[in-house]
Design a protein around this motif. Structure first.
Motif, PDB file in Angstrom:
ATOM      1  N   TYR A   1      39.499  38.604  40.227  1.00 42.67           N
ATOM      2  CA  TYR A   1      40.191  38.010  41.374  1.00 42.67           C
ATOM      3  C   TYR A   1      41.381  37.221  40.837  1.00 42.67           C
ATOM      4  CZ  TYR A   1      37.485  33.720  40.385  1.00 42.67           C
ATOM      5  OH  TYR A   1      36.929  32.612  39.795  1.00 42.67           O
ATOM      6  N   SER A   2      42.286  36.851  41.743  1.00 44.27           N
ATOM      7  CA  SER A   2      43.600  36.399  41.284  1.00 44.27           C
ATOM      8  C   SER A   2      43.623  34.905  40.952  1.00 44.27           C
ATOM      9  CB  SER A   2      44.641  36.681  42.368  1.00 44.27           C
ATOM     10  OG  SER A   2      44.482  35.731  43.405  1.00 44.27           O
ATOM     11  N   PRO A   3      44.579  34.508  40.089  1.00 48.95           N
ATOM     12  CA  PRO A   3      44.782  33.088  39.798  1.00 48.95           C
ATOM     13  C   PRO A   3      45.067  32.283  41.062  1.00 48.95           C
ATOM     14  CG  PRO A   3      45.993  34.444  38.220  1.00 48.95           C
ATOM     15  CD  PRO A   3      45.449  35.376  39.258  1.00 48.95           C
ATOM     16  N   ASP A   4      45.752  32.885  42.041  1.00 47.75           N
ATOM     17  CA  ASP A   4      46.027  32.163  43.286  1.00 47.75           C
ATOM     18  C   ASP A   4      44.734  31.772  43.986  1.00 47.75           C
ATOM     19  OD1 ASP A   4      48.681  32.449  42.856  1.00 47.75           O
ATOM     20  OD2 ASP A   4      48.991  34.065  44.318  1.00 47.75           O
ATOM     21  N   VAL A   5      43.782  32.692  44.007  1.00 49.76           N
ATOM     22  CA  VAL A   5      42.493  32.400  44.655  1.00 49.76           C
ATOM     23  C   VAL A   5      41.758  31.305  43.882  1.00 49.76           C
ATOM     24  CG1 VAL A   5      40.215  33.343  45.225  1.00 49.76           C
ATOM     25  CG2 VAL A   5      42.278  34.672  45.729  1.00 49.76           C
TER      26      VAL A   5
ATOM     27  N   PRO B   1      35.924  31.780  36.080  1.00 47.37           N
ATOM     28  CA  PRO B   1      37.321  31.887  36.481  1.00 47.37           C
ATOM     29  C   PRO B   1      37.938  33.261  36.234  1.00 47.37           C
ATOM     30  CG  PRO B   1      37.096  30.494  34.533  1.00 47.37           C
ATOM     31  CD  PRO B   1      35.710  30.823  34.990  1.00 47.37           C
ATOM     32  N   LEU B   2      38.565  33.827  37.220  1.00 51.66           N
ATOM     33  CA  LEU B   2      39.346  35.083  37.200  1.00 51.66           C
ATOM     34  C   LEU B   2      38.558  36.369  37.035  1.00 51.66           C
ATOM     35  CD1 LEU B   2      42.569  34.210  35.153  1.00 51.66           C
ATOM     36  CD2 LEU B   2      42.104  33.899  37.587  1.00 51.66           C
ATOM     37  N   ILE B   3      37.414  36.326  36.375  1.00 48.26           N
ATOM     38  CA  ILE B   3      36.659  37.575  36.181  1.00 48.26           C
ATOM     39  C   ILE B   3      35.173  37.282  36.087  1.00 48.26           C
ATOM     40  CG2 ILE B   3      37.177  37.498  33.682  1.00 48.26           C
ATOM     41  CD1 ILE B   3      37.032  40.639  33.785  1.00 48.26           C
ATOM     42  N   LEU B   4      34.396  38.019  36.884  1.00 51.96           N
ATOM     43  CA  LEU B   4      32.945  37.907  36.838  1.00 51.96           C
ATOM     44  C   LEU B   4      32.447  38.945  35.845  1.00 51.96           C
ATOM     45  CD1 LEU B   4      33.650  36.266  39.288  1.00 51.96           C
ATOM     46  CD2 LEU B   4      31.755  37.283  40.517  1.00 51.96           C
ATOM     47  N   GLY B   5      31.846  38.477  34.768  1.00 47.43           N
ATOM     48  CA  GLY B   5      31.494  39.352  33.651  1.00 47.43           C
ATOM     49  C   GLY B   5      30.303  40.241  33.936  1.00 47.43           C
ATOM     50  N   ALA B   6      29.106  39.673  33.823  1.00 50.72           N
ATOM     51  CA  ALA B   6      27.895  40.477  33.968  1.00 50.72           C
ATOM     52  C   ALA B   6      27.786  41.075  35.369  1.00 50.72           C
ATOM     53  CB  ALA B   6      26.668  39.627  33.652  1.00 50.72           C
ATOM     54  N   GLY B   7      28.466  40.490  36.343  1.00 53.64           N
ATOM     55  CA  GLY B   7      28.467  41.017  37.707  1.00 53.64           C
ATOM     56  C   GLY B   7      29.225  42.324  37.834  1.00 53.64           C
ATOM     57  N   GLY B   8      29.865  42.784  36.738  1.00 52.89           N
ATOM     58  CA  GLY B   8      30.535  44.085  36.758  1.00 52.89           C
ATOM     59  C   GLY B   8      32.019  44.016  36.419  1.00 52.89           C
ATOM     60  N   MET B   9      32.445  42.978  35.719  1.00 60.26           N
ATOM     61  CA  MET B   9      33.861  42.813  35.349  1.00 60.26           C
ATOM     62  C   MET B   9      34.731  42.903  36.616  1.00 60.26           C
ATOM     63  SD  MET B   9      33.770  42.209  32.157  1.00 60.26           S
ATOM     64  CE  MET B   9      32.404  42.243  30.973  1.00 60.26           C
TER      65      MET B   9
END
Ligand SMILES: *Cc1c(COP(=O)(O)O)cnc(C)c1O
Length: 429
Positions: free
Chosen positions: A217-221, A206-214
């Protein structure tokens, strides 16, 4: 003398220095040679309040002398019961969505995710036995996702050089494009179309992809993703392994979108980062699909140390810290401190894409050769190590994810080193 230890994510052939740490306190690691390092990434995203928090250390010592480990199939103990009750109370809530009601323990983020996948397929399998629809097995995932390094967790993560050797073992998934700015509609439309094909579940960080490179994306999405899944009766799984425990500014990232997932995986900071423990939370329908007098429908999953009592006692202490201390205030202060300094760093011509979510900051270094296998990351690691910082860039993305106790002076020295790295390694304007 060479060491027999084989380290994770380490290319031993590069002969990089392997610092020997003897003691830790707060945000500081003390080295065998007398030096210190600021732990800028919370020892791989696990340490929340700081290293060796006295209340967590005391709880571990106390529990170790009373009940260390207990078979958890058919037996229970108070620390596990306590943590489960509090987890349910603290988990995301929303008036219009089913609540998370049950807690299944395991011992790492990867296993918490594997358990989530097994619960999802078990749900559809057992419902099909009751004539309630088809057994479903397809998993939808988000592009650039990361969920761990076991075979199932790798299957649902981004494919690349880091799992090329094992692709023959990885199962097929449906990949939804990442909702990069401007690309949100493409992502959501693809999810909507994929959900119409009746997959078992959609799993996201949710909200941030970590290992993928920080990647943010938004809470709305996020809210829209959950709504699409609900509309199509597809289970929505939140992997809060990195985002949980205040990292993104709220206790769990899903809170920011008003989303209650059907299944939620937590690990890393659940013990404050002191000792391994993980949990997978599920709603009543997921639990009830496994509840029966039929032994064939029980949830066939366990590991030896499920709900280890010492680990659960550490989690009890962590939850008490969240209750008694102003952890949220500390997080807000740290987020502010990071924002002020990151704003200045973003002006540096060698950097781009400064981004922040709560206590996580990331910025991309514009350098001549920035591929994942370029030697930039090891050179940056060495550069920061010389300056007393434990930092581990993801390719050319330098990120901070410090313990919440890191102070203003420490932040100043971290950002001074980032400026220096930009000037040394960045492309000159
Ligand atoms: C770290 C991580 C995992 C894996 O957790 P481990 O404890 O390392 O197995 C899973 N999902 C996410 C989002 C993570 O950041």
């Amino acid at each position: 003398m060479t060491s027999p230890v084989w380290h994770p994510f380490t290319q031993h052939g590069l002969n990089e220095p392997i610092p020997h740490v003897v003691r830790a306190e707060g945000a500081l690691l003390h080295l065998a040679d007398g030096g210190t390092l600021i732990d800028c990434i919370s020892s791989w995203w696990v340490t929340t309040h700081g290293h060796c928090h006295p209340r967590i250390a005391a709880a571990i010592a106390d529990q170790a002398g009373r009940l260390d480990q207990l078979i958890f199939a058919g037996y229970t103990h108070e620390p596990a019961e306590h943590v489960a009750r509090e987890l349910i109370a603290m988990a995301p809530h929303a008036p219009d969505q089913p609540e998370l009601t049950h807690v299944f323990y395991s011992d790492s983020g990867s296993t918490a995710v594997e358990v989530a996948l097994k619960m999802a397929l078990g749900y559809w399998h057992n419902r099909a036995l009751d004539g309630l629809g088809e057994a479903r097995s397809r998993i939808l995932v988000l592009e650039h996702g990361y969920h761990g390094d076991t075979i199932g967790a790798m299957s649902i993560g981004e494919r690349g050089v880091y799992n090329a050797a094992w692709t023959p073992l990885l199962f097929d998934v449906g990949t939804i494009p990442f909702p990069a700015p401007g690309n949100e509609r493409v992502c959501l439309d693809a999810l909507d179309a994929a959900c119409a094909q009746k997959p078992a579940a959609f799993i996201v960080e949710p909200l941030i992809l970590g290992a993928g490179g920080m990647l943010l994306y938004s809470p709305d999405v996020l809210a829209e993703m959950a709504a699409i899944c609900r509309r199509h009766d597809v289970l929505f799984i939140a992997d809060e392994v990195m985002t949980g425990w205040g990292r993104t500014g709220t206790l769990f990232a899903c809170e920011q979108a008003g989303v209650v997932p059907d299944i939620m995986a937590v690990a890393k900071g659940i013990t404050g980062g002191a000792i391994p423990l993980a949990a997978t939370l599920a709603t009543a329908p997921v639990f009830d699909a496994h509840r029966s007098t039929d032994r064939a429908r029980l949830f066939y999953h366990s590991s030896s140390y499920t709900a280890n009592a010492i680990a659960c006692a550490a989690a009890v202490a962590n939850l008490a810290i969240w209750r008694d201390e102003d952890v949220r205030g500390r997080i807000a202060l740290l987020a502010d401190g990071i924002a002020q300094r990151l704003g200045k760093l973003a002006q540096h011509p060698a950097f781009a894409n400064a981004r922040q979510l709560g206590t996580i900051a990331a910025i991309d270094l514009i350098a001549p050769d920035t591929g994942y296998l370029s030697d930039l990351a090891p050179r940056l690691r060495a550069f920061f190590l010389e300056r007393g910082l434990l930092l581990r860039p993801l390719g050319n993305t330098i990120y901070l994810l410090p313990p919440y106790c890191v102070d203003a002076d420490q932040l100043d020295s971290i950002f001074a080193a980032l400026v220096a790295a930009g000037s040394q390694f960045g492309v000159k304007p």
